[in-house]
Design a protein around this motif. Structure first.
Motif, short mmCIF file in Angstrom:
data_model
loop_
_atom_site.label_atom_id
_atom_site.label_comp_id
_atom_site.label_asym_id
_atom_site.label_seq_id
_atom_site.Cartn_x
_atom_site.Cartn_y
_atom_site.Cartn_z
N UNK A 44 -6.25 1.33 -3.60
CA UNK A 44 -5.05 1.92 -3.03
C UNK A 44 -4.52 1.03 -1.92
N UNK A 45 -3.21 0.88 -1.85
CA UNK A 45 -2.60 0.11 -0.78
C UNK A 45 -2.88 0.78 0.56
N UNK A 46 -2.69 0.05 1.64
CA UNK A 46 -2.95 0.62 2.97
C UNK A 46 -2.04 1.82 3.22
N UNK A 47 -0.81 1.79 2.72
CA UNK A 47 0.09 2.93 2.89
C UNK A 47 -0.41 4.15 2.15
N UNK A 48 -0.89 3.96 0.91
CA UNK A 48 -1.45 5.08 0.15
C UNK A 48 -2.69 5.62 0.83
N UNK A 49 -3.57 4.70 1.28
CA UNK A 49 -4.81 5.12 1.94
C UNK A 49 -4.50 5.92 3.21
N UNK A 50 -3.52 5.45 3.98
CA UNK A 50 -3.16 6.15 5.21
C UNK A 50 -2.67 7.56 4.93
#
Length: 417
Positions: A44-50
């Motif tokens: 998952x991208x950092x945006x998705x993870x956040x």
């Protein structure tokens, strides 16, 4: 019919077709998931993870720079990517920090596991006895949503057709050797196994599976024989009733999970009845077509009659929630809109506010035995993918909210990738 076909027994023809199809499916799986033929979950991208964790992307970047928690993979242009295992480790890290500061509410927002003394295991049966209602799609996506949101989840495939198992990468006639479905834990003879020996981990961190295959039919065949012989009628107490066997099996692993999601068979047999008796909550999937609604009416009558027998035998049937989910919904289809309105007029709040829209994204993902949570946005037309994910997210967040209400929590449902 040709002369050759006339000389071949029907069962032999069907068996040959089954063997051919099975071999081709195995070859297809090997091509899709080489070299081990095992599925893995995308990162998952950092945006998705956040969003999944409930923090800002900037805060996640600060944690990475400070060396706190697991370090993400770094791709082109310095983009950061996290596995679901990384995300769960970050949740535990942040929860530990919050508890150290005395902020238990904040810690609970990161790690959402139930409190075993105050919050019971939530067992959700997803059911309808008409095929094509989106039952397996609903149950599989719900189980994956809950795992992505940080819960400990057990998915149980009670459908002998094993479509849920296929979505998790199993080919039942190849990967299962026998006595390794839920039937192994609820059978009546000495070959019964502990459910802990049957449960299999999946490639979703925090999500385990009890796979299904045709051996589940055995419960439908053996139960009438046991009832005729006097067994399964509660002679040894309530747990000895046939309808309590699934509940008893799940109780042996209750401390390991927060939610169990059961994909029920598409008929009202002993397995479905046992699943409903084990359930704390029920989701009935409904395709908004008049024939499907008429079929559902018969299903509800039959279910009511059978469950009343269970109640009279001493079984408890107090569901935390019973909801109808409109599936494969086409908002621009006039008759479907009318039927959806009809259902809402009849059942009120028992119809989930969010319907699951019909989407080519779901069916296209299914071609490679994947779900929307597995395929990434770049595999589809973005508008199509976003529309499907918005609908799916709304449905699952609403169900998650009902789970939290059943536990007495006031916190909002979790985020979506």
């Amino acid at each position: 019919m040709g002369s050759h076909e006339a000389t071949v027994a029907a069962d032999e023809t069907i068996a040959a077709d089954a063997a051919l199809l099975s071999e081709q499916l195995r070859a297809l799986r090997d091509r899709l998931f080489p070299p081990t033929a095992q599925k893995t979950l995308r990162t998952f991208s950092s945006g998705e993870a956040a969003r999944l964790i409930g923090v800002s992307d900037g805060y996640l970047r600060q944690l990475s720079i400070a060396g706190e928690g697991p370090q993400p993979e770094t791709g082109a242009g310095g983009r950061r990517f996290y596995s679901l295992g990384d995300i769960n480790e970050l949740r535990r890290h942040l929860a530990s920090q919050a508890r150290a500061k005395g902020n238990t509410a904040k810690a609970r927002s990161y790690v959402k596991w139930r409190e075993p003394d105050d919050e019971h295991l939530q067992v959700i049966a997803v059911t309808n006895f008409k095929g094509g209602s989106g039952k397996t799609t609903t149950s599989t996506h719900l189980a994956q949503h809950l795992a992505l949101s940080g819960y400990r989840v057990l998915a149980v495939d009670l459908d002998p057709q094993a479509s849920m198992s296929a979505l998790f990468g199993y080919q039942p006639e190849v990967d299962l050797t026998g006595n390794d479905t839920l039937y192994g834990a609820i059978r009546y003879d000495d070959d019964r196994r502990a459910l802990t020996d049957i449960i299999r981990p999946t490639y979703f961190d925090g999500l385990d599976l009890v796979p299904g295959n045709l051996e589940l039919h055995e419960f439908e065949h053996t139960t009438p024989r046991m009832l005729a012989s006097g067994a399964g009628r509660g002679a040894g107490g309530l747990d000895d009733y046939f309808f309590a066997r699934v509940q008893a099996a799940l109780a042996t692993v209750a401390d390991r999970y927060d939610v169990v999601v059961i994909d029920c068979p598409p008929q009202l047999g002993f397995l479905t009845l046992s699943a409903l008796c084990a359930a704390t909550s029920v989701i009935v999937t409904v395709h908004p077509q008049m024939l499907d609604v008429a079929s559902m009416s018969q299903f509800l009558y039959m279910t009511s009659d059978l469950l009343s027998v269970v109640r009279e035998a001493g079984g408890t049937l107090n569901f935390d929630f019973l909801r109808y989910l409109i599936t494969r919904y086409e908002p621009n289809d006039g008759p479907q809109t009318q039927i959806a309105g009809f259902l809402r007029a009849q059942f009120g709040e028992r119809v989930l506010t969010a319907p699951m829209v019909k989407s080519t994204a779901v069916s296209d993902a299914g071609l490679t035995k994947q779900t929307l949570y597995e395929v990434g946005r770049d595999n589809f037309t973005r508008a199509t993918y976003d529309r499907a994910m918005e609908s799916l997210g709304a449905v699952n967040a609403e169900i998650e909210g009902l789970i939290l209400d059943a536990w007495g929590r006031r916190s909002a449902a979790g985020g979506q990738p």
